[in-house]
Design a protein around this motif. Structure first.
Motif, PDB file in Angstrom:
ATOM      1  N   LEU A  19       0.834  -1.203   0.000  1.00  0.00           N
ATOM      2  CA  LEU A  19       0.000   0.000   0.000  1.00  0.00           C
ATOM      3  C   LEU A  19       0.870   1.255   0.000  1.00  0.00           C
ATOM      4  CD1 LEU A  19      -3.268   0.673   1.907  1.00  0.00           C
ATOM      5  CD2 LEU A  19      -1.403   2.316   2.114  1.00  0.00           C
ATOM      6  N   LEU A  20       1.914   1.238   0.810  1.00  0.00           N
ATOM      7  CA  LEU A  20       2.807   2.405   0.858  1.00  0.00           C
ATOM      8  C   LEU A  20       3.644   2.515  -0.410  1.00  0.00           C
ATOM      9  CD1 LEU A  20       3.620   2.172   4.601  1.00  0.00           C
ATOM     10  CD2 LEU A  20       3.023   4.312   3.458  1.00  0.00           C
ATOM     11  N   PHE A  21       3.964   1.381  -1.008  1.00  0.00           N
ATOM     12  CA  PHE A  21       4.611   1.369  -2.320  1.00  0.00           C
ATOM     13  C   PHE A  21       3.751   2.155  -3.305  1.00  0.00           C
ATOM     14  CE2 PHE A  21       5.832  -2.015  -5.799  1.00  0.00           C
ATOM     15  CZ  PHE A  21       5.913  -1.028  -6.759  1.00  0.00           C
ATOM     16  N   GLY A  22       2.457   1.810  -3.389  1.00  0.00           N
ATOM     17  CA  GLY A  22       1.551   2.502  -4.303  1.00  0.00           C
ATOM     18  C   GLY A  22       1.332   3.950  -3.926  1.00  0.00           C
ATOM     19  N   TYR A  23       1.151   4.202  -2.645  1.00  0.00           N
ATOM     20  CA  TYR A  23       0.891   5.565  -2.161  1.00  0.00           C
ATOM     21  C   TYR A  23       2.069   6.469  -2.486  1.00  0.00           C
ATOM     22  CZ  TYR A  23      -1.453   8.910   0.974  1.00  0.00           C
ATOM     23  OH  TYR A  23      -2.127   9.983   1.487  1.00  0.00           O
ATOM     24  N   ILE A  28       2.804  11.682  -6.332  1.00  0.00           N
ATOM     25  CA  ILE A  28       3.334  12.781  -7.144  1.00  0.00           C
ATOM     26  C   ILE A  28       2.462  13.074  -8.361  1.00  0.00           C
ATOM     27  CG2 ILE A  28       4.821  11.412  -8.681  1.00  0.00           C
ATOM     28  CD1 ILE A  28       7.014  13.612  -8.079  1.00  0.00           C
ATOM     29  N   SER A  29       1.555  12.132  -8.719  1.00  0.00           N
ATOM     30  CA  SER A  29       0.729  12.336  -9.911  1.00  0.00           C
ATOM     31  C   SER A  29      -0.151  13.579  -9.785  1.00  0.00           C
ATOM     32  CB  SER A  29      -0.147  11.108 -10.167  1.00  0.00           C
ATOM     33  OG  SER A  29      -1.134  10.963  -9.153  1.00  0.00           O
ATOM     34  N   GLY A  30      -0.561  13.913  -8.567  1.00  0.00           N
ATOM     35  CA  GLY A  30      -1.399  15.086  -8.377  1.00  0.00           C
ATOM     36  C   GLY A  30      -0.619  16.369  -8.149  1.00  0.00           C
ATOM     37  N   ALA A  31       0.719  16.244  -8.114  1.00  0.00           N
ATOM     38  CA  ALA A  31       1.530  17.405  -7.765  1.00  0.00           C
ATOM     39  C   ALA A  31       2.529  17.798  -8.850  1.00  0.00           C
ATOM     40  CB  ALA A  31       2.297  17.113  -6.471  1.00  0.00           C
ATOM     41  N   THR A  32       2.486  17.123 -10.015  1.00  0.00           N
ATOM     42  CA  THR A  32       3.498  17.400 -11.032  1.00  0.00           C
ATOM     43  C   THR A  32       3.439  18.846 -11.531  1.00  0.00           C
ATOM     44  OG1 THR A  32       1.969  16.427 -12.656  1.00  0.00           O
ATOM     45  CG2 THR A  32       3.758  15.036 -11.832  1.00  0.00           C
ATOM     46  N   ILE A 142      -1.024  -2.367  -3.417  1.00  0.00           N
ATOM     47  CA  ILE A 142      -0.336  -1.312  -4.170  1.00  0.00           C
ATOM     48  C   ILE A 142      -1.356  -0.432  -4.883  1.00  0.00           C
ATOM     49  CG2 ILE A 142       1.208  -0.845  -6.120  1.00  0.00           C
ATOM     50  CD1 ILE A 142       2.679  -3.456  -5.401  1.00  0.00           C
ATOM     51  N   ILE A 143      -2.298  -1.076  -5.577  1.00  0.00           N
ATOM     52  CA  ILE A 143      -3.312  -0.330  -6.325  1.00  0.00           C
ATOM     53  C   ILE A 143      -4.238   0.414  -5.379  1.00  0.00           C
ATOM     54  CG2 ILE A 143      -5.127  -0.494  -8.051  1.00  0.00           C
ATOM     55  CD1 ILE A 143      -2.211  -1.205  -8.923  1.00  0.00           C
ATOM     56  N   PHE A 144      -4.579  -0.213  -4.248  1.00  0.00           N
ATOM     57  CA  PHE A 144      -5.429   0.456  -3.278  1.00  0.00           C
ATOM     58  C   PHE A 144      -4.734   1.701  -2.728  1.00  0.00           C
ATOM     59  CE2 PHE A 144      -7.274   0.962   1.029  1.00  0.00           C
ATOM     60  CZ  PHE A 144      -8.604   1.132   0.660  1.00  0.00           C
ATOM     61  N   GLY A 145      -3.420   1.593  -2.485  1.00  0.00           N
ATOM     62  CA  GLY A 145      -2.662   2.756  -2.035  1.00  0.00           C
ATOM     63  C   GLY A 145      -2.687   3.866  -3.069  1.00  0.00           C
ATOM     64  N   MET A 146      -2.591   3.495  -4.341  1.00  0.00           N
ATOM     65  CA  MET A 146      -2.686   4.499  -5.407  1.00  0.00           C
ATOM     66  C   MET A 146      -4.061   5.139  -5.443  1.00  0.00           C
ATOM     67  SD  MET A 146      -0.662   2.610  -8.520  1.00  0.00           S
ATOM     68  CE  MET A 146       1.107   2.313  -8.423  1.00  0.00           C
ATOM     69  N   LEU A 147      -5.109   4.308  -5.326  1.00  0.00           N
ATOM     70  CA  LEU A 147      -6.463   4.845  -5.373  1.00  0.00           C
ATOM     71  C   LEU A 147      -6.726   5.771  -4.189  1.00  0.00           C
ATOM     72  CD1 LEU A 147      -9.183   4.852  -6.828  1.00  0.00           C
ATOM     73  CD2 LEU A 147      -9.847   2.850  -5.481  1.00  0.00           C
ATOM     74  N   VAL A 148      -6.259   5.382  -3.010  1.00  0.00           N
ATOM     75  CA  VAL A 148      -6.423   6.224  -1.828  1.00  0.00           C
ATOM     76  C   VAL A 148      -5.766   7.583  -2.040  1.00  0.00           C
ATOM     77  CG1 VAL A 148      -5.737   6.518   0.585  1.00  0.00           C
ATOM     78  CG2 VAL A 148      -6.711   4.354  -0.166  1.00  0.00           C
ATOM     79  N   PHE A 266       1.098   6.119 -17.157  1.00  0.00           N
ATOM     80  CA  PHE A 266      -0.261   6.469 -16.746  1.00  0.00           C
ATOM     81  C   PHE A 266      -0.358   6.707 -15.236  1.00  0.00           C
ATOM     82  CE2 PHE A 266      -1.814   4.056 -20.656  1.00  0.00           C
ATOM     83  CZ  PHE A 266      -1.982   5.220 -21.376  1.00  0.00           C
ATOM     84  N   LEU A 267       0.349   5.906 -14.458  1.00  0.00           N
ATOM     85  CA  LEU A 267       0.239   6.033 -13.013  1.00  0.00           C
ATOM     86  C   LEU A 267       0.875   7.320 -12.498  1.00  0.00           C
ATOM     87  CD1 LEU A 267       0.915   2.361 -11.838  1.00  0.00           C
ATOM     88  CD2 LEU A 267      -1.264   3.479 -12.365  1.00  0.00           C
ATOM     89  N   TYR A 268       1.952   7.779 -13.126  1.00  0.00           N
ATOM     90  CA  TYR A 268       2.639   8.983 -12.674  1.00  0.00           C
ATOM     91  C   TYR A 268       2.124  10.250 -13.350  1.00  0.00           C
ATOM     92  CZ  TYR A 268       6.178   5.738 -10.840  1.00  0.00           C
ATOM     93  OH  TYR A 268       6.829   4.732 -10.178  1.00  0.00           O
TER      94      TYR A 268
END
Length: 464
Positions: A19-23, A28-32, A142-148, A266-268
């Motif tokens: 989860l922390l891996f994904g988070y 950074i995707s929202g802060a680029t 991992i994906i859940f951390g990204m979604l969160v 896509f993720l970043y």
């Protein structure tokens, strides 16, 4: 607190590393755009800001083999949790670009360690018939951390204007990681070491007792004998000398192909890409990014329930094929200047295919194909290759996607997507040609499989 032995508890706690891996990688995707505005970055500097954590991931992957062998699987995860916490706080307070980069690298080291050790831990405590689904839970985390973090980023973006987000709001995005990092650090004290690591370090009584505790309703005598037999060769001087170079090459290729098919583009950079696909504003692009995360999560759940039923190879080949077709379609649309909101469909198809295949199943294969006595070293090398490929893709995409670059003007932005699409098609061939089916086999049975393959290869060489 006495460490527990319930397999679900162990999986959920250790998967928090995922989860922390994904988070950490997706925050950074929202802060680029905010980082580019705040630090006045060029396209290359923005690419490095986004990919700087990957330098840490490469370092973390390199040291994860040593730390997980020397201090144990849990010890390595405790170190990763501490690094996550330091990075979360440090990334939120910098006034200079390079200070930000340093703290992102520290977090990346934590990601590199967790990305290798979490699936390995789960594989080493899981019964063979459930191993694929349980290891895939790490990818779900991992994906859940990204979604969160997509929701967190979206919520923070709604707190003010774009100017507020670019001047201050981005700091809240990075600081938010301190919460799950603290939870992970505390919960790790409720899990034990793995039986295979205990056996590897000569603590046989503890290892056998723990193996029985984890498999309460099954006889573990046969499994214990297999473990001891596999560890009888642990004095071999190295991976190549052990005769397992072929499986190491396969592991490295699986790692690299997972990345060069373009998933982290896509993720970043999802908000940037989505704004390019249509006339989306920042908050709408972030909302669409949440949709991407939801699709990713949903199909990862599907992989958890199907990987032990249908096997690794079918999921990998079908998924890689769909990923390749989707990327080729996106690249062609960009080249023909046929950009529109409908391309979100191709993007979601690509994400769904990855979540069903290369996302979780690559980690399942990496966690299970290596023999006990070389697993930490071999997995460390494979994960190092994965993060190196991740860094290369993440660093080069912003430059290829820069509208002022020659390659963008020549192909109208379609080239990188074509490149990733070709890699997806090649992945189908590689899986078909070189990767065996591993479902339902114990880790020690898989080791015997590679032994038999090595003997056949040696016999073929001698016959010529």
């Amino acid at each position: 607190m006495k460490p527990g032995t319930n397999i679900l508890h162990l999986t959920l706690v250790v998967a928090l590393g995922g989860l922390l891996f994904g988070y950490d990688t997706a925050v950074i995707s929202g802060a680029t755009e905010a980082l580019q505005s705040y630090f006045h970055l060029t396209a290359a500097e923005l690419g490095f800001a986004a990919s700087s954590a990957l330098i840490g991931c490469v370092i973390g992957a390199l040291v994860s083999g040593y730390t997980s062998s020397r201090w144990g699987r849990r010890g390595a995860l405790l170190l990763a949790a501490l690094l996550f916490l330091i990075s979360a706080i440090g990334s939120a307070i910098p006034e200079s670009y390079w200070t930000f980069v340093i703290y992102r690298i520290i977090g990346g080291i934590g990601v590199g360690i967790a990305s290798m050790v979490s699936p390995m831990y789960i594989a080493e405590v899981s019964p063979p018939r459930r191993r694929g689904g349980l290891v895939a839970c790490n990818q779900f985390a991992i994906i859940f951390g990204m979604l969160v973090v997509y929701f967190v980023n979206y919520g923070i973006a709604l707190m003010g204007s774009d100017n507020w987000l670019w001047s201050l709001g981005w700091r809240y995005m990075f600081a938010s990681e301190a919460i799950p990092a603290t939870v992970f650090l505390c919960l790790l004290f409720t899990v034990p070491e793995t039986p295979r690591w205990l056996a590897l370090t000569g603590r046989d009584e503890e290892a056998f007792a723990l193996l029985k505790a984890i498999n309460q309703h099954e006889s573990v005598t046969g499994q214990w004998q297999e473990i001891k037999q596999s560890l009888a060769v642990r004095e071999h001087p190295g991976i190549i000398a052990s005769g397992f170079w072929a499986v190491l090459v396969i592991g490295i290729m699986l790692s690299v192909l997972q990345q060069v098919t373009g998933i982290n583009v896509f993720l970043y950079y999802a908000p940037v890409i989505l704004k390019g696909f249509s006339e989306s504003t920042t908050d709408i692009a972030l909302l669409q990014t949440i949709l991407v995360g939801a699709v990713n999560l949903s199909f990862t759940v599907m992989a958890i329930y199907t990987v032990d039923k249908f096997g690794r190879r079918p999921l990998m080949m079908i998924g890689a094929g769909l990923m390749g077709v989707s990327m080729l379609a996106i690249g062609t649309a960009a080249y023909l200047d046929a950009i529109g909101g409908y391309l979100l469909i191709f993007m979601l198809l690509y994400i769904a295919a990855f979540a069903l295949s290369l996302g979780p199943v690559t980690w399942v294969l990496l966690a299970e194909i290596f023999p006990n006595h070389i697993r930490s070293k071999a997995l460390s090398i494979a994960v190092f290759a994965q993060w190196a490929a991740n860094f290369a893709v993440s660093q080069t995409f912003p430059m290829m996607n820069d509208k002022h670059s020659l390659i963008y003007q020549q192909f109208n932005g379609g080239f990188p997507f074509w490149l990733y699409g070709v890699m997806g098609i090649f992945t189908v061939y590689f899986i078909y040609r070189w990767v065996p089916e591993t479902k339902g086999k114990s880790l020690e049975q898989l080791e015997k499989l590679w032994h038999s393959k090595n003997k056949r290869s040696e016999a073929a060489v001698l016959s010529h």
